[in-house]
Design a protein around this motif. Structure first.
Motif, PDB file in Angstrom:
ATOM      1  N   ARG A  76       0.994  -1.231  -0.018  1.00  0.00           N
ATOM      2  CA  ARG A  76      -0.107   0.125   0.077  1.00  0.00           C
ATOM      3  C   ARG A  76       0.686   1.206  -0.024  1.00  0.00           C
ATOM      4  O   ARG A  76       0.534   2.059   0.875  1.00  0.00           O
ATOM      5  CB  ARG A  76      -0.960   0.046   1.253  1.00  0.00           C
ATOM      6  CG  ARG A  76      -1.949  -1.128   1.432  1.00  0.00           C
ATOM      7  CD  ARG A  76      -2.655  -1.452   0.016  1.00  0.00           C
ATOM      8  NE  ARG A  76      -3.668  -2.398   0.227  1.00  0.00           N
ATOM      9  CZ  ARG A  76      -3.830  -3.617  -0.048  1.00  0.00           C
ATOM     10  NH1 ARG A  76      -2.787  -4.159  -0.595  1.00  0.00           N
ATOM     11  NH2 ARG A  76      -4.719  -4.391   0.349  1.00  0.00           N
ATOM     12  N   GLN A  77       1.852   1.414  -0.809  1.00  0.00           N
ATOM     13  CA  GLN A  77       2.777   2.427  -0.980  1.00  0.00           C
ATOM     14  C   GLN A  77       2.547   3.104  -2.172  1.00  0.00           C
ATOM     15  O   GLN A  77       2.001   2.580  -3.363  1.00  0.00           O
ATOM     16  CB  GLN A  77       4.240   1.895  -0.950  1.00  0.00           C
ATOM     17  CG  GLN A  77       4.466   1.648   0.662  1.00  0.00           C
ATOM     18  CD  GLN A  77       4.599   2.688   1.528  1.00  0.00           C
ATOM     19  OE1 GLN A  77       4.781   3.900   1.198  1.00  0.00           O
ATOM     20  NE2 GLN A  77       4.133   2.321   2.638  1.00  0.00           N
ATOM     21  N   SER A  78       3.061   4.510  -2.498  1.00  0.00           N
ATOM     22  CA  SER A  78       2.949   5.207  -3.670  1.00  0.00           C
ATOM     23  C   SER A  78       3.905   4.804  -4.735  1.00  0.00           C
ATOM     24  O   SER A  78       4.918   4.034  -4.455  1.00  0.00           O
ATOM     25  CB  SER A  78       3.323   6.599  -3.240  1.00  0.00           C
ATOM     26  OG  SER A  78       3.345   7.268  -4.456  1.00  0.00           O
ATOM     27  N   LEU A  79       3.446   4.377  -5.946  1.00  0.00           N
ATOM     28  CA  LEU A  79       4.187   3.926  -7.037  1.00  0.00           C
ATOM     29  C   LEU A  79       5.416   4.899  -7.293  1.00  0.00           C
ATOM     30  O   LEU A  79       6.486   4.431  -7.782  1.00  0.00           O
ATOM     31  CB  LEU A  79       3.439   3.904  -8.229  1.00  0.00           C
ATOM     32  CG  LEU A  79       2.198   2.803  -8.310  1.00  0.00           C
ATOM     33  CD1 LEU A  79       1.651   2.802  -9.708  1.00  0.00           C
ATOM     34  CD2 LEU A  79       2.877   1.499  -7.930  1.00  0.00           C
ATOM     35  N   ILE A  80       5.426   6.158  -6.885  1.00  0.00           N
ATOM     36  CA  ILE A  80       6.633   6.965  -7.031  1.00  0.00           C
ATOM     37  C   ILE A  80       7.679   6.481  -6.288  1.00  0.00           C
ATOM     38  O   ILE A  80       9.060   6.438  -6.834  1.00  0.00           O
ATOM     39  CB  ILE A  80       6.335   8.510  -6.622  1.00  0.00           C
ATOM     40  CG1 ILE A  80       5.313   9.146  -7.366  1.00  0.00           C
ATOM     41  CG2 ILE A  80       7.537   9.375  -6.495  1.00  0.00           C
ATOM     42  CD1 ILE A  80       4.909  10.557  -7.179  1.00  0.00           C
ATOM     43  N   ILE A  81       7.586   5.769  -5.108  1.00  0.00           N
ATOM     44  CA  ILE A  81       8.624   5.434  -4.342  1.00  0.00           C
ATOM     45  C   ILE A  81       9.310   4.098  -4.901  1.00  0.00           C
ATOM     46  O   ILE A  81      10.299   3.885  -4.752  1.00  0.00           O
ATOM     47  CB  ILE A  81       7.949   4.698  -3.087  1.00  0.00           C
ATOM     48  CG1 ILE A  81       7.318   5.922  -2.328  1.00  0.00           C
ATOM     49  CG2 ILE A  81       9.175   4.242  -2.044  1.00  0.00           C
ATOM     50  CD1 ILE A  81       6.403   5.770  -1.028  1.00  0.00           C
ATOM     51  N   ALA A  82       8.339   3.181  -5.726  1.00  0.00           N
ATOM     52  CA  ALA A  82       8.743   2.030  -6.536  1.00  0.00           C
ATOM     53  C   ALA A  82       9.763   2.613  -7.414  1.00  0.00           C
ATOM     54  O   ALA A  82      10.925   1.842  -7.694  1.00  0.00           O
ATOM     55  CB  ALA A  82       7.694   1.476  -6.902  1.00  0.00           C
TER      56      ALA A  82
END
Length: 389
Positions: free
Chosen positions: A28-34
């Motif tokens: 449940r994290q932001s895709l930007i972080i990925a």
């Protein structure tokens, strides 16, 4: 750069992003972080699969051009005036206070006055991507909440555009009157010429051939990049030109179609931008900035929501809605990342300060998005109850 290396680089970026994004979504994290994580892994600080991140950085900058073009495209002046009226005080006062807090904090941590101003400026913005992507699809119950957030984010975007103009002027090494007047004269000239071309040529072409979608798509890209190139030649920047190009056709009946058509292209280049950001990040510098970055993150995820809540309550919003909007906007922004990258490229700040902004922004993304999906309704909420809210 050889064809094989281009294909291999794109393979690393998008295959890696797809893999890490799957993990991010599960957490449940932001895709930007990925995307930034992929850059760290394949860049010089990771497995060194990409030895020169500047090669992909040049491609990635196109994504910023399209981002600002679409931002301008969505700024219908009438709608902007309506929304701005609701949150001018909230956005204006919070921006000034956050700028001052970031400035004094950065000065205390030993940064120069210019660097402190840039760091303080980066604190003013909240993430449009995180804020809007985590708004639930059941907008009926949350419609006013969404309107408040959109109006705040739009006004912040306008402030960001002004800061980009200021950066352009600050990047000049000379201080002659001509140097100072050049952007002041170039901007209105570009706006006037763009308006005339749009009114007498572009809009007529759109109306005549609006049934041929492929042509409209090509015309929009040509218009965006054409005005961006004109802005660069006039001493402004590609980003400013793209924004002006978008605003010039924001009231066109075909604007919505253009915006939707260009989103996949924008996302393609923005993924590369965030991966390049991670690939360019020097992990070895963390031992010098981690303490300052944590302090800046605390200002973003605790002090910023506190300010927003106070100002929203002053604007007669309910306690519950004020708290929710404040929490959802409690992080730094992709504009903070862009500001850091451009300021370093233009020589306004040192890489040391740029990495501080980038690391603090990433930390705020992780903490803020995690708390939001655990607490409020979002499309990727941890509980079934919140997903259906």
């Amino acid at each position: 750069m050889e064809n094989e290396s281009i294909v291999f680089t794109l393979f690393l970026i998008f295959a890696g992003a797809a893999f890490i994004a799957t993990i991010a979504m599960a957490m449940r994290q932001s895709l930007i972080i990925a995307y930034i994580a992929v850059g760290l892994l394949i860049g010089p600080s990771g497995f060194e699969l990409i030895h020169d991140p500047t090669l992909i950085q040049n491609i990635a900058n196109v994504g910023i051009i399209f981002l600002l073009f679409l931002l301008g495209l969505n700024l219908d002046p009438k709608e902007l005036i309506r929304l701005a009226g609701e949150t001018t005080i909230v956005t204006g006062v919070s921006s000034i206070l956050l700028l001052l807090m970031g400035y004094f904090y950065s000065t205390f941590m030993g940064f120069t006055h210019i660097e402190s101003l840039v760091i303080g400026s980066s604190l003013m913005f909240s993430s449009t991507i995180i804020g809007l992507k985590l708004i639930p699809t059941t907008v009926l119950h949350h419609q006013h909440t969404g309107e408040i957030m959109i109006s705040v984010l739009l006004l912040q975007d306008i402030i960001a555009i002004v800061l980009l103009l200021v950066l352009d002027g600050s990047a000049e090494q000379t201080t002659s009157w001509m140097t100072m007047l050049k952007p002041l004269l170039a901007l209105p000239l570009l706006v006037i010429v763009t308006y005339l071309i749009e009114k007498y040529i572009l809009i007529r072409l759109i109306r005549k051939f609006d049934q041929i979608q492929e042509y409209i798509f090509l015309l929009a890209i040509g218009w965006c990049l054409g005005v961006a190139e004109a802005a660069e030649l006039m001493g402004l920047s590609y980003e400013i030109g793209a924004f002006i190009a978008g605003v010039s056709i924001a009231t066109s009946p075909i604007a919505l179609f253009i915006a939707e058509s260009l989103k996949p292209l924008r996302d393609f280049f923005l993924i590369i931008f965030f991966v390049a950001l991670g690939a360019n990040f020097d992990v070895s510098i963390l031992n010098q900035i981690w303490m300052a970055a944590i302090g800046l993150t605390v200002l973003a995820i605790f002090i910023k929501p506190f300010l927003y809540r106070l100002l929203l309550r002053y604007s007669k919003e309910s306690s519950g809605r004020s708290t929710e909007v404040a929490i959802r906007l409690g992080q730094m922004s992709e504009f903070s990342l862009l500001l850091a990258v451009l300021a370093v490229e233009m020589g306004v700040i040192r890489e040391h300060a740029g990495f501080l902004i980038q690391f603090a922004t990433l930390l705020s993304f992780v903490i803020s998005s995690t708390y939001v999906v655990m607490t409020y309704p979002t499309p990727i909420a941890l509980s079934e109850k919140l997903r259906r809210a």
